[in-house]
Scaffold this motif. Structure first.
Motif, PDB file in Angstrom:
ATOM      1  N   HIS A  63      25.607 -25.678   6.689  1.00  0.00           N
ATOM      2  CA  HIS A  63      26.887 -26.588   6.472  1.00  0.00           C
ATOM      3  C   HIS A  63      26.840 -28.044   7.100  1.00  0.00           C
ATOM      4  N   ILE A  87      28.616 -25.422   0.507  1.00  0.00           N
ATOM      5  CA  ILE A  87      28.010 -25.447   1.747  1.00  0.00           C
ATOM      6  C   ILE A  87      26.952 -26.449   1.837  1.00  0.00           C
ATOM      7  N   HIS A 120      31.357 -19.307   0.163  1.00  0.00           N
ATOM      8  CA  HIS A 120      30.317 -18.236   0.512  1.00  0.00           C
ATOM      9  C   HIS A 120      30.215 -17.153  -0.463  1.00  0.00           C
ATOM     10  N   HIS A 182      33.858 -17.263  11.651  1.00  0.00           N
ATOM     11  CA  HIS A 182      33.922 -18.264  10.618  1.00  0.00           C
ATOM     12  C   HIS A 182      34.247 -17.684   9.132  1.00  0.00           C
ATOM     13  N   GLU A 257      23.500 -17.521   5.892  1.00  0.00           N
ATOM     14  CA  GLU A 257      23.272 -18.845   5.499  1.00  0.00           C
ATOM     15  C   GLU A 257      21.698 -19.278   6.052  1.00  0.00           C
TER      16      GLU A 257
HETATM   17 ZN   LIG Z   1      29.494 -20.981   6.213  1.00  0.00          ZN
END
Ligand SMILES: [Zn+2]
Length: 281
Positions: A63, A87, A120, A182, A257
């Motif tokens: 991010h 992202i 996401h 998150h 991620e």
């Molecule tokens: Zn994220």
């Protein structure tokens, strides 16, 4: 943005004065991926038939990441660039500056439901199947000699993702609430009939206020939750504070991620599934 403009200028200077760092000169398709999930999808489909480079290094949180000038020079030399959007915001800002020789693949291009506040998509297995197809189609058309191999690998892995999807759907999560630090699981929760309560979406950039904290503790109590999940790429500070107020435990839950090289999508999503089962059932 000023930093990014500087970065682009630096790349222009680098590319005009000296040869850019390039991929191995072995005749294979040269592919850059914007962060780990994209990298993992590309390596599963491309395997040894491509040269692949992950633009976001191990351990970095995509991010906030911005690539180095050397990485940008390499990207200018790629045949294919796979990015996600939302992202990897640096990628969205530079795609128009790339040479025409770089074929840009927007991985979620086949996904019809997109939540602007939640990038996401890949945490839903069904979305990942569509992203596999988008990446595979780009490889097939850019490298026809190996097209059958790309499609065979994509089909084989998609069958495994299908099994994973069935395991999630049979896990009995419908109607449950997922408490996370998150808010990355909106697509997964939507598909499974679950609700997501994300600490970062109630607190924004700052820590929750005492009133927000009290509301969160009340909700955890009402839902009889046992656990708050945190992203192992982030600090667990927020989850720890809320968990200690509410008298529940915390556990990591991967957003995929970023991850270590040996862990692929199905491995990580199955580990997540086991953690969810033990906390929610
Ligand atoms: Zn994220």
């Amino acid at each position: 943005m000023k930093k990014l403009v500087l970065l682009i200028l630096t790349v222009c200077v680098l590319t005009s004065c000296a040869p850019a760092r390039t991929f191995d000169d072995n005749g294979k398709l040269n592919v850059c991926a914007s962060f780990y999930a994209m990298y993992d999808f590309a390596r599963t489909i491309g395997a040894d038939d491509i040269n692949l480079y992950n633009m976001t290094p191990s351990g970095a949180e995509p991010h906030d990441y911005e690539p180095t000038a050397a990485d940008m020079a390499r990207l200018n030399d790629a045949d294919i660039f796979i990015y996600h959007g939302g992202i990897d915001s640096w990628a969205e800002e530079i795609i128009d500056t790339l040479p025409e020789t770089v074929r840009v693949v927007h991985a979620p291009e086949l996904i019809s439901t997109y939540y602007p506040d939640d990038p996401h998509t890949w945490l839903s297995p069904l979305n990942t199947e569509l992203e596999f197809n988008a990446v595979c189609m780009a490889f097939e058309s850019a490298d026809e000699a190996n097209a059958d191999k790309y499609r065979a690998r994509a089909d084989e892995y998609t069958a495994r993702i299908n099994e994973l999807d069935a395991e999630y759907k049979n896990a009995g999560f419908a109607g449950k609430t997922l408490f996370v630090s998150h808010g990355a699981y909106g697509y997964l929760c939507g598909e499974l009939g679950m609700e997501q309560f994300a600490l970062d979406s109630i607190s924004g950039e700052s820590d929750p206020s005492p009133a927000q904290m009290a509301e969160m503790v009340k909700t955890i109590d009402e839902k009889d939750a046992e656990c708050i999940f945190y992203d192992p790429l982030d600090t667990s500070k927020l989850a720890d504070a809320a968990a200690s107020e509410a008298g529940v435990r915390t556990e990591p839950l991967s957003t995929f991620e970023n991850d270590s090289e040996e862990r692929d999508y199905v491995t990580v999503m199955r580990e997540n599934l086991e953690r969810l089962k033990s906390a929610l059932n």
